[in-house]
Every structure is written in C-alpha cells, then in structure tokens.
Design a protein around this motif. Sequence first.
Motif, PDB file in Angstrom:
ATOM      1  N   GLY A  63       0.933  -1.243  -0.033  1.00 39.83           N
ATOM      2  CA  GLY A  63       0.099   0.147   0.038  1.00 39.83           C
ATOM      3  C   GLY A  63       0.932   1.317  -0.009  1.00 39.83           C
ATOM      4  O   GLY A  63       0.558   2.363  -0.858  1.00 39.83           O
ATOM      5  N   LEU A  64       1.858   1.286   0.881  1.00 42.96           N
ATOM      6  CA  LEU A  64       2.449   2.657   1.146  1.00 42.96           C
ATOM      7  C   LEU A  64       3.429   2.825  -0.400  1.00 42.96           C
ATOM      8  O   LEU A  64       3.668   4.021  -0.703  1.00 42.96           O
ATOM      9  N   PRO A  65       4.244   1.953  -0.782  1.00 43.45           N
ATOM     10  CA  PRO A  65       4.926   1.983  -2.131  1.00 43.45           C
ATOM     11  C   PRO A  65       3.890   2.378  -3.144  1.00 43.45           C
ATOM     12  O   PRO A  65       4.288   3.461  -3.908  1.00 43.45           O
ATOM     13  N   VAL A  66       2.782   2.143  -3.286  1.00 46.56           N
ATOM     14  CA  VAL A  66       2.018   2.527  -4.257  1.00 46.56           C
ATOM     15  C   VAL A  66       1.498   3.856  -4.004  1.00 46.56           C
ATOM     16  O   VAL A  66       1.320   4.790  -4.930  1.00 46.56           O
ATOM     17  N   LEU A  67       1.064   4.153  -2.845  1.00 42.66           N
ATOM     18  CA  LEU A  67       0.762   5.695  -2.420  1.00 42.66           C
ATOM     19  C   LEU A  67       1.779   6.500  -2.821  1.00 42.66           C
ATOM     20  O   LEU A  67       1.675   7.543  -3.328  1.00 42.66           O
ATOM     21  N   LEU A  68       2.969   6.089  -2.503  1.00 48.94           N
ATOM     22  CA  LEU A  68       4.294   7.032  -2.735  1.00 48.94           C
ATOM     23  C   LEU A  68       4.285   7.220  -4.282  1.00 48.94           C
ATOM     24  O   LEU A  68       4.491   8.537  -4.818  1.00 48.94           O
ATOM     25  N   ALA A  69       3.972   6.387  -5.030  1.00 45.18           N
ATOM     26  CA  ALA A  69       4.014   6.331  -6.669  1.00 45.18           C
ATOM     27  C   ALA A  69       3.188   7.115  -7.011  1.00 45.18           C
ATOM     28  O   ALA A  69       3.296   8.215  -7.909  1.00 45.18           O
ATOM     29  N   LEU A 100      -9.181   6.978 -16.997  1.00 43.49           N
ATOM     30  CA  LEU A 100     -10.157   6.114 -16.436  1.00 43.49           C
ATOM     31  C   LEU A 100     -10.277   6.364 -15.058  1.00 43.49           C
ATOM     32  O   LEU A 100     -10.971   6.083 -14.087  1.00 43.49           O
ATOM     33  N   GLN A 101      -9.048   6.939 -14.277  1.00 44.31           N
ATOM     34  CA  GLN A 101      -8.801   7.411 -12.997  1.00 44.31           C
ATOM     35  C   GLN A 101      -9.577   8.685 -12.829  1.00 44.31           C
ATOM     36  O   GLN A 101      -9.737   9.258 -11.536  1.00 44.31           O
ATOM     37  N   HIS A 227      -8.046  -4.544   0.680  1.00 43.23           N
ATOM     38  CA  HIS A 227      -8.423  -3.620   1.600  1.00 43.23           C
ATOM     39  C   HIS A 227      -7.320  -2.578   1.905  1.00 43.23           C
ATOM     40  O   HIS A 227      -7.770  -1.235   2.216  1.00 43.23           O
ATOM     41  N   ALA A 228      -6.434  -3.138   2.060  1.00 49.18           N
ATOM     42  CA  ALA A 228      -5.265  -1.951   2.421  1.00 49.18           C
ATOM     43  C   ALA A 228      -4.880  -0.995   1.262  1.00 49.18           C
ATOM     44  O   ALA A 228      -4.721   0.027   1.581  1.00 49.18           O
ATOM     45  N   PHE A 229      -5.074  -1.568  -0.062  1.00 52.02           N
ATOM     46  CA  PHE A 229      -5.131  -0.888  -1.231  1.00 52.02           C
ATOM     47  C   PHE A 229      -6.100   0.388  -1.360  1.00 52.02           C
ATOM     48  O   PHE A 229      -5.991   1.550  -1.505  1.00 52.02           O
ATOM     49  N   PHE A 230      -7.430  -0.285  -1.115  1.00 53.66           N
ATOM     50  CA  PHE A 230      -8.518   0.585  -1.162  1.00 53.66           C
ATOM     51  C   PHE A 230      -8.697   1.551  -0.230  1.00 53.66           C
ATOM     52  O   PHE A 230      -9.237   2.794  -0.424  1.00 53.66           O
ATOM     53  N   SER A 231      -8.382   1.314   1.120  1.00 55.73           N
ATOM     54  CA  SER A 231      -8.499   2.047   2.275  1.00 55.73           C
ATOM     55  C   SER A 231      -7.537   3.246   2.107  1.00 55.73           C
ATOM     56  O   SER A 231      -7.885   4.059   2.680  1.00 55.73           O
ATOM     57  N   LEU A 232      -6.735   3.106   1.332  1.00 51.95           N
ATOM     58  CA  LEU A 232      -5.614   4.393   1.181  1.00 51.95           C
ATOM     59  C   LEU A 232      -6.184   5.265  -0.063  1.00 51.95           C
ATOM     60  O   LEU A 232      -5.310   5.992  -0.454  1.00 51.95           O
ATOM     61  N   SER A 233      -7.198   4.760  -0.596  1.00 51.46           N
ATOM     62  CA  SER A 233      -7.743   5.563  -1.642  1.00 51.46           C
ATOM     63  C   SER A 233      -6.946   5.685  -3.022  1.00 51.46           C
ATOM     64  O   SER A 233      -6.753   6.383  -3.542  1.00 51.46           O
ATOM     65  N   LEU A 234      -6.144   4.358  -3.217  1.00 50.95           N
ATOM     66  CA  LEU A 234      -5.435   4.202  -4.316  1.00 50.95           C
ATOM     67  C   LEU A 234      -6.176   3.854  -5.480  1.00 50.95           C
ATOM     68  O   LEU A 234      -7.229   3.163  -5.246  1.00 50.95           O
ATOM     69  N   GLY A 235      -5.652   4.053  -6.661  1.00 60.42           N
ATOM     70  CA  GLY A 235      -6.266   3.541  -7.883  1.00 60.42           C
ATOM     71  C   GLY A 235      -7.643   4.161  -8.259  1.00 60.42           C
ATOM     72  O   GLY A 235      -8.079   4.044  -9.263  1.00 60.42           O
ATOM     73  N   ILE A 395      -7.394  -1.735 -11.906  1.00 64.68           N
ATOM     74  CA  ILE A 395      -6.880  -1.454 -12.954  1.00 64.68           C
ATOM     75  C   ILE A 395      -5.993  -0.229 -12.810  1.00 64.68           C
ATOM     76  O   ILE A 395      -4.880  -0.220 -13.190  1.00 64.68           O
ATOM     77  N   GLY A 396      -6.638   0.599 -12.146  1.00 69.51           N
ATOM     78  CA  GLY A 396      -5.954   2.031 -11.879  1.00 69.51           C
ATOM     79  C   GLY A 396      -4.569   1.739 -11.015  1.00 69.51           C
ATOM     80  O   GLY A 396      -3.520   2.289 -11.449  1.00 69.51           O
TER      81      GLY A 396
END
Length: 451
Positions: A63-69, A100-101, A227-235, A395-396
Amino acid sequence: MSLQQGNPSAPGNNDRFSSAGFILAAIGSSVGLGNMWKFPYITGEHGGAAFFLLFIICLIIIGLPVLLAELAIGRAGRGSAATAYVKAGGPKAFAPFGLLQVIAPFIILSFYVIIAGWTLHYAVLSFSGKLFSDSNFSAQFSAFTGGYMPLIWQLIALALTGFVVARGISGGIEKFNKIIIPGLIVLLIVLMIRAVTLPGAEAGISFFLNPDFSKLSAEAALVALGHAFFSLSLGMGILLTYGAYVDKRQSLGSATLAIGAGDLIYAFIAGLIIFPTTASFGIAPDTGPSLVFIALPAAFSAMPLGAFFGGLFFVLLAFAALTSTVSLLEVPVSYVMERFGWGRTKSVVVVTISLLLVGLPSILSFGMVPWLDNIAGKSFFDWLDFITSNILLPIGGLVTTIFAGYYWKGAAEAAGLKSGWFKVWIFTMRYIAPVLMLLVLLHTSGIIKFE
C-alpha cells in the motif's frame, strides 16, 4: 495552454496545500465509511486480529509504495489525473488509463454521496430522538430509502461537498480537513471509550485483538491486500490529483508514512468501536449497511444516553463520508478545469449537476423503480459499486505500478528517496506490486476463486 505556461485554471499551478494540510487532506480521503461496515465484516470472516495483522503487513509492503508512486506522479505531472502520467514524462499510451482514473471517482461519488446523505439524515434523526420513537429500525430504513427524502439529503451532501471544493485547495479542502479531521478524532475516541466500557464488550475486544491464525488463507491474504489498497484511496485518481498541489519541498516519503499511520489508526479505533458494541448487544458484525442503519440504532436505543451517542456516531460517519466526497469531487473538477479552461466555481457547478443526474438511478433502485432494483441479480446501485471497486480501481492501481516500475525515467528524482530505499521501492514497483495487483483484480472480478 500547458501547465508550464501558467494556465490559471490548471490544477496545481497556483493553489497549493501546506505540508500539514496536504497530509490531513490525504488522510481524509482514506477515512471513509468502508472501515465502519466493510472492515468489521472482512475482519470477522478471516480471523479477527490475525487478519488485522495481515492487513498491516499488506499496507506497509504494498500500500505505502503504491501511495508514494501516485503522489510522486501527481507532483511531477502537475495536472489532473487524466494527464498526470503523460505530463510526468510517460508515453501517450497511458493517457486513457489516466482518464479512467477520472471516470472511476465520478461514478463512485454518484452513489457514495447518497450514503453520505443517509448519514446526515440519521444524525438529525438520532439527536432529535425521532430515530428511537419506533423500534422497527428495519422498516424505518426501508421506508426512508424507498421514498423521496434521499434525493433531498443527496442534494444537501453534494451542496456541502461542492461548497468546500469551490473554495479551492488552501481555502477550501485544506481548511475543511483541518476542522473535520480533529473533530473526527475526538468523536472516535469518545465512541471508543463508550464501546469498550459496555457490558460484555470484552468478548468483542478479545475477538479483535486475539488472533485466530487458523482462519488465514490465500483468500484472506488477497482480501487484506485489497482492503489495504482501497483504504488508502489508491487507484482512483485522488492522490494523483492531490500530488499536483503538493509543494516541491514536501518530503513525499514522510508524507506517505504519516498518511499510512493515519489510515491504520482509524481502522484500529473503528474496530474498537464496532466489535465491542456488536458483542455487547449480540449483533453480527458482518451485515454491511444494515449494521450501521438498522442493527446499531437498536443497540443505541438500549444503552443509556443512546440518542446522544447514536447522534455522535452518525456525525462521525457523516464526517468520514464528507472527507471522502470532497476528495472524490476534486478529481473530476480538476480535470474539467484543465480540459475546458473553466474557473473552479463553474467546474464545480457543472460536475455536481452531472452527479445529481447520474446518481438518480442509484437512488431510485432502492424501491421507487422496481426494475432498477434487480438487473441481472444486482441493483443499479450495486452494479456501480461492483464495477468501480472490483474492476476500475484495481486496473488503476495496476497501471500505476507498471508505469512507475517500467516506464517512468524520472521516478528516482520524483520519489525523493535515498539510494537504498529507492532500490527497494522500484523493486516493489517492478516485481511485487504488479503481480499482487493483478491477483487482486482477478480475485475481485471473480475470475479466480478460492474454496
């Protein structure tokens, strides 16, 4: 006119977050309704504390690496989510995925704002005592959602959201979160103290804090990762958009850690509210929206000062919902400003009117128009939720990992990480995150299943 040429309507060009304001706004985007009904359900299904530990691991490792990206791409591009990849230096092939995003959060907001309206309505009902005048909470909820009142509350929620976004980044979104987030923290602590001191709350606390590793599985791992991914509002374009408003001097690594910590603390306290309360009153914590709008009102009606604590709970939900709706609205608004060169107020008005129209079938699918309540086994509302959460958002996230790992030449400078940490981060973006995100996409879309 490009961003670099000084288009006054382009996002990220003039109006910026302060350091603290940016972190609070990003935390606000992750503080949503899901942790109050989705989190208890998936935690209960997959081993309580064992699942929560797995969630923490997934949040830190992926989650955190994708958030940083996402933040780095947004800041490098200084544009809307639709143009962030290309403006950051990526190939034009990524432009459709950027668009798409923008589409995904617009669709999400069209139905999410409906639930935000529900929370406002129930807060008023609870404080007034009208919520507890009839003990048939299921009938109350059905009568409310099946009538015209949700239209009014949707309009109120959208008006509040639009008012904040129209005032800009520093004067609107940042000021709003500086008021709401501290208030939300106070409400969380008050409700947590009330929950853990209820008779029989110990069973709920024990379930939440004592791990049952026998329930962990491949299924649980993918659910925790999702859930970790989506709870950080990623994608969903939010952090790409917010990144455009971040000052170059802001350390994105430190901000990422602060945002992750805020999301984790919120999930933890939410668990200490929901599980002790459900245990105290014999409620199953796996009943989705009905937990919040049917089962918990019954619990509040049975406790001392229930109308007061029920009101606080729904104010908490309303705060959480509105911090998310503000973040979601900024994504299409920033795109419209950039694409058409409109001012912020005009863009907000056009987007909110569009949201009212697009959200109408979702409101009507709760009983007012029967055929909208069953389209191939799902309501119109549920179909929008399924498509966005299970297809568009994964996908995002997958696109972000592939872009950062393989196509972005400016990744090292934009991320601002020291050499060792950068190597770990880029390895994650290239070889770990894409594989796991693809598995999440295949799992959430139903292509792969576990027995």
